[in-house]
Design a protein around this motif. Structure first.
Motif, short mmCIF file in Angstrom:
data_model
loop_
_atom_site.label_atom_id
_atom_site.label_comp_id
_atom_site.label_asym_id
_atom_site.label_seq_id
_atom_site.Cartn_x
_atom_site.Cartn_y
_atom_site.Cartn_z
N ASP A 33 3.62 -5.68 8.99
CA ASP A 33 3.70 -5.67 7.53
C ASP A 33 2.47 -5.08 6.85
N MET A 34 2.13 -3.88 7.22
CA MET A 34 1.02 -3.18 6.55
C MET A 34 1.32 -2.96 5.07
N GLU A 35 2.60 -2.88 4.72
CA GLU A 35 2.97 -2.60 3.33
C GLU A 35 2.96 -3.83 2.43
N GLY A 36 2.85 -5.01 3.01
CA GLY A 36 2.82 -6.24 2.20
C GLY A 36 4.15 -6.58 1.57
N ARG A 37 5.24 -6.46 2.35
CA ARG A 37 6.58 -6.71 1.79
C ARG A 37 7.13 -8.08 2.15
N LEU A 38 6.45 -8.83 3.02
CA LEU A 38 6.94 -10.15 3.44
C LEU A 38 6.19 -11.27 2.72
N THR A 42 8.55 6.95 22.05
CA THR A 42 9.34 6.43 20.94
C THR A 42 8.48 5.92 19.78
N ILE A 43 7.36 5.29 20.07
CA ILE A 43 6.52 4.75 18.99
C ILE A 43 6.03 5.86 18.08
N GLN A 44 5.75 7.03 18.62
CA GLN A 44 5.32 8.15 17.79
C GLN A 44 6.41 8.54 16.80
N ASP A 45 7.65 8.54 17.27
CA ASP A 45 8.78 8.86 16.40
C ASP A 45 8.91 7.83 15.27
N VAL A 46 8.78 6.56 15.62
CA VAL A 46 8.92 5.49 14.62
C VAL A 46 7.83 5.61 13.56
N LEU A 47 6.60 5.84 14.00
CA LEU A 47 5.49 5.96 13.05
C LEU A 47 5.64 7.20 12.16
N ASN A 48 6.07 8.31 12.77
CA ASN A 48 6.24 9.56 12.03
C ASN A 48 7.26 9.42 10.90
N GLN A 49 8.29 8.61 11.14
CA GLN A 49 9.40 8.52 10.19
C GLN A 49 9.26 7.35 9.22
N ARG A 50 8.16 6.64 9.28
CA ARG A 50 7.99 5.49 8.39
C ARG A 50 7.46 5.96 7.04
N PRO A 51 8.13 5.63 5.95
CA PRO A 51 7.73 6.12 4.63
C PRO A 51 6.29 5.73 4.28
N GLY A 52 5.51 6.72 3.83
CA GLY A 52 4.15 6.45 3.37
C GLY A 52 3.11 6.37 4.47
N TRP A 53 3.49 6.60 5.72
CA TRP A 53 2.54 6.55 6.83
C TRP A 53 2.12 7.98 7.19
N VAL A 54 0.83 8.18 7.37
CA VAL A 54 0.28 9.50 7.65
C VAL A 54 -0.58 9.43 8.89
N GLU A 55 -0.35 10.34 9.83
CA GLU A 55 -1.11 10.35 11.07
C GLU A 55 -2.47 10.99 10.87
N VAL A 56 -3.49 10.38 11.49
CA VAL A 56 -4.83 10.97 11.50
C VAL A 56 -5.19 11.31 12.94
N LYS A 57 -5.98 12.33 13.12
CA LYS A 57 -6.34 12.81 14.44
C LYS A 57 -7.81 12.54 14.72
N ARG A 84 0.84 -1.19 0.00
CA ARG A 84 0.00 0.00 0.00
C ARG A 84 0.87 1.24 0.00
N SER A 85 0.45 2.25 -0.73
CA SER A 85 1.28 3.45 -0.87
C SER A 85 1.05 4.43 0.27
N CYS A 86 -0.07 4.34 0.97
CA CYS A 86 -0.36 5.27 2.07
C CYS A 86 -1.06 4.52 3.19
N ILE A 87 -0.54 4.64 4.38
CA ILE A 87 -1.14 3.98 5.55
C ILE A 87 -1.48 5.04 6.58
N ARG A 88 -2.73 5.09 6.95
CA ARG A 88 -3.21 6.08 7.91
C ARG A 88 -3.13 5.47 9.30
N PRO A 125 11.81 -2.85 -1.22
CA PRO A 125 11.74 -1.42 -0.90
C PRO A 125 10.31 -1.01 -0.54
N PHE A 126 10.18 0.07 0.22
CA PHE A 126 8.85 0.62 0.47
C PHE A 126 8.23 1.00 -0.87
#
Length: 435
Positions: free
Chosen positions: A368-373, A37-52, A25-29, A428-429
């Motif tokens: 594996d939300m991105e389906g890479r495995l 720390t988990i917030q930092d990891v999620l923020n820096q993951r390519p293609g992941w977007v935070e929703v409020k 998937r190209s975008c994960i909400r 790759p992502f």
């Protein structure tokens, strides 16, 4: 979104443009209820977007409070993932953990005999108070002078814990007719577990320590569990002694407790990396002895998970990152102290931050939300698959050893060359080229 129903992945990007099975998937909400720390990891993951707030999400790293209030009212599409199982507390509340382990041990004794049941003798003698007060007293009187430890069943970070040697110290948990009418009218006393205290802990430089180990469960039926290679030993700040049972800096290794000690040094901290501890023990006791110790620790993880396998509500949307607390005694016997559903992800030092960042990054790789495995991996980053509806054995090194024996796929405290392994393993992502 309606007010009475939380919606996860409902309509939105993926339902309007279905992806082929296994395609990334190209975008994960994502939604995150924590600010460490988990917030930092999620923020820096390519293609992941935070929703409020009420935004639709595909991945939710929630706290257990949010789960309790919202899970039963949430609709989740196929791809959605959430960071707890519905009744995770069957393993992570101290009283329920012991209840399930005792039941499992009885089942083993009945079906497989005492020798097999003895493989579950890794938790101290424990009673739930006030409900088991009378049988606790019988056990207490069999060994006068022994030290016991009282712990609230649903608190963490060392809160509410104390040691005792006299029944008068736990009079509030007495369950009989001796309480006055006024006391009976008061609110029910908080449930505690009374546990035989490990009076002979293994000491390093005269100090007590316990181990924090991370286990990731992605399914209970079938049971699929991963063990992280990194972890740490948490040391007390004061030399061990049984002459001062009221001193929490001697007996409690929780960082939340130790960092309040007058002589605590935040730069120095009170942790050893798991690799450092394993090297120390190997140098002192030899390779085979330490290998046996770590196999016994593996046994704790597997047996405890199997003990709740039929009780936990399995859900394909759920995963759980457990923090196991293990104590070693002077005979190098490991004891299960407790299991945490929300192990602290707040870093106590830069080294601690880096460990937790790697841990969480690898957790997301496995989810594996991105389906890479492919789903057939035995290792992902620092995680090794230790159970997949049965024990998992390593593929590497058997021929070199000239042996046909099976070697368990667990490497707690061993080298974690995760970066190299991930580069070989992961596609790759989406939208990225392999470097």
């Amino acid at each position: 979104m309606s007010k009475n129903k939380q919606t996860a992945g409902h309509k939105g990007a993926y339902s309007s443009q279905r992806k082929k099975e296994g395609e990334g998937r190209s975008c994960i909400r994502y939604r995150c209820g924590l600010t460490n720390t988990i917030q930092d990891v999620l923020n820096q993951r390519p293609g992941w977007v935070e929703v409020k707030d009420d935004g639709e999400w595909d991945f939710n790293w929630c706290d257990v409070g949010w789960l309790r209030e919202n899970f039963d009212h949430s609709y989740m599409e196929e791809h959605v993932r959430i960071s707890h199982f519905r009744n995770h507390y069957e393993l992570t509340r101290k009283n329920l953990m012991v209840k399930n382990l005792k039941r499992y041990r009885k089942t083993l004794e009945r079906e497989a005999g005492r020798l097999e049941a003895a493989r579950c003798d890794f938790f101290p003698c424990t009673f739930v108070l006030p409900s088991e007060y009378h049988i606790f007293v019988e056990e207490f009187k069999r060994s006068p002078g022994s030290t016991w430890i009282m712990k609230p069943v649903a608190r963490s970070q060392g809160k509410g814990i104390f040691l005792f040697r006299k029944l008068k110290d736990i009079i509030d948990w007495r369950k009989d007719g001796s309480r006055s009418e006024e006391q009976k009218d008061e609110a029910q006393v908080e449930s505690y577990v009374a546990q035989r205290y490990i009076e002979n802990p293994y000491l390093i430089a005269g100090r007590k320590f316990d181990l924090r180990v991370y286990v990731l469960v992605t399914s209970y039926i079938p049971l699929k569990a991963w063990l992280y290679r990194d972890g740490f030993a948490r040391f007390s700040n004061t030399r061990f002694s049984l002459s001062s049972i009221d001193d929490q800096y001697v007996h409690l290794t929780n960082v939340a407790v130790q960092k309040t000690a007058p002589d605590y040094d935040p730069e120095k901290g009170c942790k050893w990396q798991m690799q450092q501890l394993r090297q120390y023990l190997t140098a002192k006791h030899g390779f085979e002895t330490v290998q046996t110790l770590f196999k016994e620790i593996d046994n704790i993880f597997i047996r405890s998970l199997i003990s709740v396998q039929k009780t936990i509500i399995n859900d394909k949307h759920c995963f759980e990152l457990y923090g196991y607390d293990i104590l070693l005694d002077q005979d190098l016997k490991p004891w299960l102290i407790e299991v945490n559903a929300s192990p602290s992800l707040t870093a106590s030092s830069q080294e601690d931050y880096e460990l937790k960042y790697r841990l969480l990054e690898d957790t997301l790789h496995i989810v594996d939300m991105e389906g890479r495995l492919t789903g057939k991996e035995k290792r992902v980053g620092g995680f090794d698959l230790m159970w997949n509806d049965g024990p998992v054995y390593t593929d590497v090194g058997l021929e070199a050893l000239g042996s046909s024996c099976l070697v368990e796929n667990t490497l707690l405290g061993c080298v974690n060359d995760r970066q190299k392994q991930l580069q070989q393993l992961l596609k790759p992502f989406p939208g990225q080229k392999r470097t």
